[in-house]
Design a protein around this motif. Structure first.
Motif, PDB file in Angstrom:
ATOM      1  N   ALA B 121       0.842  -1.204   0.000  1.00  0.00           N
ATOM      2  CA  ALA B 121       0.000   0.000   0.000  1.00  0.00           C
ATOM      3  C   ALA B 121       0.873   1.248   0.000  1.00  0.00           C
ATOM      4  CB  ALA B 121      -0.929  -0.008   1.216  1.00  0.00           C
ATOM      5  N   ARG B 124       2.364   1.608  -3.445  1.00  0.00           N
ATOM      6  CA  ARG B 124       1.371   2.136  -4.385  1.00  0.00           C
ATOM      7  C   ARG B 124       1.210   3.646  -4.211  1.00  0.00           C
ATOM      8  NH1 ARG B 124      -1.530  -2.734  -3.419  1.00  0.00           N
ATOM      9  NH2 ARG B 124      -2.668  -1.796  -1.686  1.00  0.00           N
ATOM     10  N   ALA B 125       1.157   4.087  -2.949  1.00  0.00           N
ATOM     11  CA  ALA B 125       0.965   5.515  -2.688  1.00  0.00           C
ATOM     12  C   ALA B 125       2.163   6.319  -3.177  1.00  0.00           C
ATOM     13  CB  ALA B 125       0.743   5.739  -1.186  1.00  0.00           C
ATOM     14  N   GLU B 159      -5.864   4.621   1.836  1.00  0.00           N
ATOM     15  CA  GLU B 159      -6.769   3.928   0.915  1.00  0.00           C
ATOM     16  C   GLU B 159      -8.236   4.155   1.236  1.00  0.00           C
ATOM     17  OE1 GLU B 159      -5.059  -0.115   0.413  1.00  0.00           O
ATOM     18  OE2 GLU B 159      -3.942   0.912  -1.171  1.00  0.00           O
ATOM     19  N   ARG B 191      -8.320   5.976  -9.319  1.00  0.00           N
ATOM     20  CA  ARG B 191      -8.861   5.253  -8.167  1.00  0.00           C
ATOM     21  C   ARG B 191     -10.319   5.595  -7.890  1.00  0.00           C
ATOM     22  NH1 ARG B 191      -4.474   4.714  -3.331  1.00  0.00           N
ATOM     23  NH2 ARG B 191      -2.615   4.365  -4.577  1.00  0.00           N
ATOM     24  N   THR B 193     -11.354   8.133  -6.571  1.00  0.00           N
ATOM     25  CA  THR B 193     -11.454   8.762  -5.257  1.00  0.00           C
ATOM     26  C   THR B 193     -12.294  10.030  -5.346  1.00  0.00           C
ATOM     27  OG1 THR B 193      -9.218   7.987  -4.828  1.00  0.00           O
ATOM     28  CG2 THR B 193     -10.091   9.654  -3.325  1.00  0.00           C
TER      29      THR B 193
END
Lengths: 346, 270
Positions: B121, B124-125, B159, B191, B193
């Protein structure tokens, strides 16, 4: 893309493992330092006892002149120093991290003085002794912490306000102590003075029991909050956004830290500046960016143990450990206040 | 992806005596970018603080997926909704990877160990914010734009479906402002988001947001697509600033040309 991601994830993991290995080494080194100082404390007194005899005395052999000194005088000293130092170090650093300010240590913001003032009053004005005094000291430490918390509460507690309120209360309590001592009958002074500079003189092993219990109970509270504490280093807003329940975390951390400090103060007196010094030293040792909590506990233990050894063996007269740590801490306090405008290491 | 959008219902809030928001209603479109604009002290940041649970409303509520966020356990909410405050604090000397790792906090229980999934994670960020090459660097040693990307990476490691940002471009040079806003669009597209941000620059807000929310005196003055919200009348009313609106030649979105008392052929007094 996914392969690059995995490589990056492995790199990150490797860096993290390297750092935790480094921290483990540092911790072990600190443990070795503690063990060495314990060995010194056990062997050096009025006379120097060879290591073989120290070990035999510890194992229970009756060596005339040695066993008493090792088992009844030196061992309790070492044990109490370590446990009290751990308590001061852990309690102090929890406050410093929570409020992101090294000045937020319980011995600067009046919590330790709260215990001292209550004990001195109890001894000089009410003629109490022993357990009653200690119990009163613990309760006053908790009471003063609650008072500071409530007085600085406005839309939540801000660090700077709490520290200022704490320093003001510390000054007030200081004058209570001065008043009590000025009016005290002379036969109570000896007992009362122990509450002003911490000392492990006259330590006995049963005294270690309350410290062990407090380290277990209050330590568990701090342990449960260690991740919250870590997130609070990013500021209260970010911590809340990361899911920290600020009010609950603060209350738990304060209870844990104050409980530890108050019990340790009740046993050894306020060993000057140990809580205050341990966090920043641990921070320098452990490197920035990582939680210095456990390291601060070890540093606290080392400070008290080494400070006591210096006070007993290396100065022209015998001084209680609080005098030695006080002499170390005061210049550091001045240094911190002088550079207070720059962002602290927390 | 939340089933129901982030909704603000008859929200009143403030600090102590002074009420800043008065009976405010707002529905944030899911999967889109929303920018909140308004003059200083109009309540933009207060609204964002209420929407992220930092400030408790006096009346009304904020709903995420039909549930009041102030009654959602903080850790659970932090897995759904992230916030980047205006001036976050970093412990001195922290590395980029360590800071971004903090974003995993709401995913870690009391006893949970750090896992390989957490490392992924974080990776990915870092990749999404193009800070992967900075992973081992000291945060203090980075430029303002890089540092802001790292903070966004921390919020990404969390996330969440929804990300709130309080003036993410303040203190940045114009090139870094564009870099950060482009990055937010990438996140929104890649994503899905939902992004809500408070912005000062009206032209950048109009260009980057799908929805503009203009606030005035603690209430919503106008909300909708930039073309509808950013009119000469709205800017005059919400900011007290006379202006001309022309289409942005690069994006076709509305662009504000303020009229001051000097250096324009039209006078604001006219």
């Amino acid at each position: 893309m996914s392969a690059a991601l995995d490589t990056l994830a492995r790199d990150i993991a490797r860096q993290r493992r390297r750092r935790s290995a480094r921290r483990l080494r540092l911790g072990l080194l600190m443990g070795a330092l503690l063990l060495g100082t314990v060995a010194l404390t056990l062997s050096v007194g009025h006379t120097i006892t060879p290591p073989g005899q120290v070990l035999r005395a510890l194992a229970g052999d009756d060596l005339p002149g040695v066993s008493f000194a090792v088992r009844e005088l030196r061992l309790p000293r070492a044990v109490l120093s370590i446990l009290a130092g751990l308590s001061f170090g852990l309690g102090g650093v929890a406050f410093q991290i929570m409020l992101r300010n090294p000045l937020a240590s319980p011995d600067i913001i009046g919590i330790s003085i709260g215990s001292s003032a209550a004990a001195v009053l109890a001894i000089t004005a009410f003629g109490l002794t022993g357990m009653a005094v200690s119990l009163l000291a613990v309760l006053s430490g908790l009471g003063v912490a609650a008072a500071i918390y409530l007085l600085s509460f406005r839309n939540g507690v801000a660090g700077a306000r709490l520290i200022l309120v704490g320093i003001a209360i510390a000054a007030m309590l200081q004058s209570v102590i001065a008043y009590a001592l000025a009016r005290a009958p002379s036969w109570t002074l000896q007992d009362a003075l122990r509450w002003l500079t911490g000392s492990v003189n006259g330590a006995t092993l049963p005294q270690a029991l309350p410290l062990l219990v407090s380290l277990t109970v209050f330590g568990a509270l701090l342990l449960a909050c260690r991740r919250d504490l870590e997130a609070m280093r990013l500021g209260d807003d970010t911590a809340a956004a990361l899911g920290v329940s600020l009010t609950r975390a603060r209350a738990t951390i304060m209870l844990g830290a104050v409980g530890m400090i108050a019990v340790a103060t009740a046993v050894t007196g306020p060993i000057a500046f140990t809580a205050f010094l341990s966090g920043p030293i641990a921070m320098r040792l452990a490197g920035p960016g990582r939680s210095p909590v456990l390291m601060a506990g070890l540093v606290g233990a080392a400070l008290v143990l080494i400070g006591d050894f210096i006070g007993q063996q290396m100065l022209p007269a015998r001084y209680p450990v609080g005098i030695v740590t006080g002499a170390l801490g005061a210049p550091f306090l001045v240094y911190l206040i002088v550079r207070a405008n720059r962002t602290g290491a927390f | 992806m939340p089933m129901q959008p982030l909704t603000v219902e008859t929200l009143s809030a403030g600090y102590g005596q002074a009420a800043i928001l008065r009976g405010l209603n707002l529905t944030v479109p899911t999967g889109r970018i929303t920018a909140i604009v308004g003059a200083n002290a109009c309540g933009k940041s207060t609204l964002l603080r209420c929407m992220s649970r930092l400030l408790k409303p006096e009346q009304g509520q904020v709903l995420l997926d039909g549930r009041a966020i102030h009654r959602t356990p903080p850790r659970e909410l932090a897995r759904r909704l992230g916030l980047l405050p205006q001036t976050p604090l970093a412990p001195g000397g922290i590395t980029v990877a360590d800071l971004v790792s903090h974003g995993r906090h709401p995913h870690k229980g009391l006893l949970a160990r750090w896992s390989a999934e957490d490392d992924r994670a974080v990776a990915r960020a870092l990749t999404a914010t193009r800070t992967d090459t900075l992973a081992d660097r000291d945060l203090d040693a980075l430029s303002g734009g890089q540092r802001q990307r790292v903070w966004i990476a921390m919020a990404l490691a969390q996330e969440t479906d929804v990300l709130l940002l309080d003036e993410p471009t303040t203190y940045l040079d114009i090139n870094h402002q564009i870099e950060v806003l482009d990055l937010l669009v990438d996140l929104n597209r890649d994503r899905q988001t939902t992004i809500v941000m408070v912005l000062h620059d009206l032209n950048l807000a109009a260009r980057y947001a799908d929805t503009l929310v203009a606030m005035k005196n603690g209430a919503i003055h106008a909300a909708g697509p930039p073309q509808e919200v950013l009119t000469e009348a709205t800017v005059e009313q919400a900011f007290g600033l006379p202006c001309r609106i022309i289409p942005d030649p690069t994006s076709g979105k509305p662009m504000v040309l303020p009229l001051g008392r000097h250096n324009t052929t039209e006078s604001s007094a006219a």
